[in-house]
Design a protein around this motif. Structure first.
Motif, mmCIF file in Angstrom:
data_model
loop_
_atom_site.group_PDB
_atom_site.id
_atom_site.type_symbol
_atom_site.label_atom_id
_atom_site.label_comp_id
_atom_site.label_asym_id
_atom_site.label_seq_id
_atom_site.Cartn_x
_atom_site.Cartn_y
_atom_site.Cartn_z
ATOM 1 N N UNK A 3 21.853 48.489 34.605
ATOM 2 C CA UNK A 3 22.306 47.171 34.138
ATOM 3 C C UNK A 3 23.773 47.225 33.741
ATOM 4 N N UNK A 4 24.184 48.317 33.072
ATOM 5 C CA UNK A 4 25.598 48.484 32.712
ATOM 6 C C UNK A 4 26.462 48.528 33.969
ATOM 7 N N UNK A 5 25.997 49.217 35.002
ATOM 8 C CA UNK A 5 26.752 49.289 36.254
ATOM 9 C C UNK A 5 26.869 47.906 36.891
ATOM 10 N N UNK A 6 25.779 47.134 36.867
ATOM 11 C CA UNK A 6 25.812 45.779 37.420
ATOM 12 C C UNK A 6 26.878 44.931 36.723
ATOM 13 N N UNK A 7 26.876 44.960 35.395
ATOM 14 C CA UNK A 7 27.813 44.106 34.645
ATOM 15 C C UNK A 7 29.248 44.556 34.848
ATOM 16 N N UNK A 8 29.477 45.870 34.908
ATOM 17 C CA UNK A 8 30.837 46.354 35.148
ATOM 18 C C UNK A 8 31.324 45.970 36.544
ATOM 19 N N UNK A 9 30.443 46.090 37.521
ATOM 20 C CA UNK A 9 30.805 45.730 38.898
ATOM 21 C C UNK A 9 31.127 44.243 39.025
ATOM 22 N N UNK A 10 30.424 43.427 38.253
ATOM 23 C CA UNK A 10 30.600 41.975 38.389
ATOM 24 C C UNK A 10 31.947 41.503 37.864
ATOM 25 N N UNK A 11 32.546 42.256 36.935
ATOM 26 C CA UNK A 11 33.788 41.801 36.308
ATOM 27 C C UNK A 11 35.027 42.074 37.158
ATOM 28 N N UNK A 12 34.975 43.104 38.000
ATOM 29 C CA UNK A 12 36.161 43.476 38.780
ATOM 30 C C UNK A 12 36.691 42.333 39.652
ATOM 31 N N UNK A 13 35.835 41.625 40.421
ATOM 32 C CA UNK A 13 36.381 40.550 41.281
ATOM 33 C C UNK A 13 36.895 39.341 40.511
ATOM 34 N N UNK A 14 36.580 39.232 39.199
ATOM 35 C CA UNK A 14 36.999 38.053 38.433
ATOM 36 C C UNK A 14 38.381 38.208 37.806
ATOM 37 N N UNK A 15 38.962 39.401 37.895
ATOM 38 C CA UNK A 15 40.254 39.635 37.229
ATOM 39 C C UNK A 15 41.327 38.689 37.761
ATOM 40 N N UNK A 16 41.444 38.593 39.099
ATOM 41 C CA UNK A 16 42.453 37.722 39.684
ATOM 42 C C UNK A 16 42.151 36.259 39.381
ATOM 43 N N UNK A 17 40.869 35.905 39.394
ATOM 44 C CA UNK A 17 40.487 34.522 39.086
ATOM 45 C C UNK A 17 40.975 34.146 37.696
ATOM 46 N N UNK A 18 40.729 35.019 36.718
ATOM 47 C CA UNK A 18 41.150 34.729 35.345
ATOM 48 C C UNK A 18 42.661 34.596 35.247
ATOM 49 N N UNK A 19 43.394 35.485 35.931
ATOM 50 C CA UNK A 19 44.852 35.408 35.903
ATOM 51 C C UNK A 19 45.355 34.085 36.479
ATOM 52 N N UNK A 20 44.766 33.665 37.601
ATOM 53 C CA UNK A 20 45.216 32.438 38.249
ATOM 54 C C UNK A 20 44.830 31.209 37.432
#
Length: 447
Positions: free
Chosen positions: A295-312
């Motif tokens: 579950x920890x791996x799932x949540x960590x994996x899910x955050x990586x693609x959102x970094x650029x979204x948050x910046x934009x």
């Protein structure tokens, strides 16, 4: 600042964003930052205030949207890995049929969008959009745009969203009538901008590039043993339920009382999403046989693609703040007030102008309503309820680049800037224009 110069600055800024991002392939965050700074300096803002203005806009938007995207993405990842998204997608496709998936997503968007902000409804429903599109082999835009249209209609036109409540107060409108008119007007608007335009756009804007968010939410093979439909729906709808409970706080308890504060706390956006996400760790995680490490791996994996979204998203907020602090939006708004026109159209136009200048639908509605409220008080031939709806319709116009939602849509759906303008910006404009048209038609019947 003259109106002509203000319009020239806004136009040049938008063209610069499109050209540098689409043509020269420069990172969108760098372009948004640079264009914002350049616009502020050209508008005459003191140099020492330019950067702080941009930072303030970034912080304000990310303070609200950042936790929503992070928690919503983690919840979406748990739905995907557990098979919960496949379970809901399978049930929806069986009930609605593959040819009416877009209509089903519009209805779901209208229901989910009533108590929640656009950004929250979007992150809750986007995993279903991806899975439904993949499992039914339907173009992604045909599924996503009706959902987005429904969320935008409820956000802009219907209480209990904060901006609409402010407009209700400013216009002294009746909430019951506003909700009734909002549903009667908002439903056909959502149909036009949703399933009808969605099919039109999906046939003309093919998505050929690789989408990293699709990899996050769609498993190559559906999970063989799927979780129960009702427990999965309860998990994804829990934030909506908690926010509905929070919205009743002032109705069932005195303001500032302990019960009132508790209900507001429960209904807070971040708390509601946090509770649902933590629940998903058990219901869709350990109860399905996943270890805590997994579950920890799932949540960590899910955050990586959102970094650029948050910046934009944050940079879009910074661009909007600069437009306001530089005086560009004020110059254009003041000029619009000098023209004599029907109040419904004037209220709508002011909201459109502020929307273009600030990027925020909430700011657009609140600003236009505060200006138009005293004017409406001296008029007896305009429905206050229709003024609320017309102002709200104008507040979503154009889906501009200084709106956080523009970049959220672009990145989640894997669109280019040009494709986002052709789809999302047109969709938002359809909502604004047809919202005004139906308000004007309704005013002829009511009067």
């Amino acid at each position: 600042m003259s109106t002509f110069f203000a319009i020239l600055l806004v136009t040049a800024a938008i063209l610069a964003l499109v050209i540098f991002i689409s043509r020269f392939k420069i990172n969108p965050f760098i372009v948004l930052f640079t264009v914002s700074i350049a616009l502020a300096l050209l508008a005459g803002m003191p140099a020492e205030k330019v950067v702080s203005s941009f930072e303030e806009g970034v912080g304000h938007v990310l303070g609200h949207v950042g936790p929503v995207i992070a928690l919503g993405t983690m919840l979406g990842k748990m739905l995907t890995e557990s098979g919960g998204a496949d379970r809901i997608a399978l049930t929806i496709s069986q009930i609605a049929g593959k040819k009416r998936i877009d209509w089903a997503m519009m209805v779901i968007g209208l229901l989910v969008g009533l108590p929640v902000f656009f950004e929250i409804g979007f992150v809750l429903l986007i995993p279903l959009v991806y899975v439904l599109a993949a499992r039914t082999e339907t173009p992604l835009l045909r599924v996503a745009l009706p959902m987005g249209a429904a969320l935008s209609v409820t956000h802009g036109l219907l209480p209990p969203h904060p901006a609409t409540l402010l407009a209700l107060s400013a216009y002294n409108a009746d909430m019951g009538k506003t909700i009734m008119f909002g549903i009667l007007i908002g439903t056909p608007v959502a149909i036009i901008a949703g399933p009808l335009f969605g099919r039109f756009a999906a046939a003309r804007v093919p998505l050929t590039g690789h989408n990293a968010m699709a990899d996050l939410f769609v498993k190559s093979e559906p999970t063989k043993k799927l979780p129960g439909f009702f427990i999965t729906v309860f998990t994804i709808m829990l934030p909506v339920i908690l926010m509905l409970i929070g919205s009743t706080a002032n109705l069932v308890s005195p303001p500032h009382s302990k019960i009132n504060s508790t209900l507001h706390f429960i209904g807070n956006t971040d708390i509601a999403l946090g509770v649902a996400t933590i629940l998903s760790f058990y219901v869709l995680g350990t109860a399905r046989g996943f270890s805590r490490e997994t579950i920890l791996r799932f949540t960590n994996e899910s955050l990586a693609p959102t970094a650029l979204i948050m910046l934009l998203v944050g940079a879009g907020g910074g661009f909007g703040r600069v437009l306001i602090d530089s005086g560009v939006s004020h110059a254009i708004t003041e000029t619009a007030l000098g023209y004599h026109m029907p109040l419904l159209i004037l209220g709508w136009l002011l909201a459109v102008i502020v929307r273009l200048a600030s990027g925020s639908a909430t700011v657009a509605t609140a600003t236009a309503a505060s200006i138009m409220g005293p004017i409406l008080a001296h008029s007896t031939n305009v429905s206050p309820e229709l003024m609320v709806i017309a102002t709200g319709a104008g507040s979503v116009a154009f889906g501009p680049m200084n709106d956080a939602g523009f970049w959220q849509i672009k990145e989640y759906l894997g669109l280019t800037v040009t494709q986002t303008l052709k789809t999302w910006s047109v969709l938002e404009t359809l909502i604004a224009v047809f919202g005004l048209i139906f308000c004007l038609l309704a005013s002829l019947i009511i009067s």
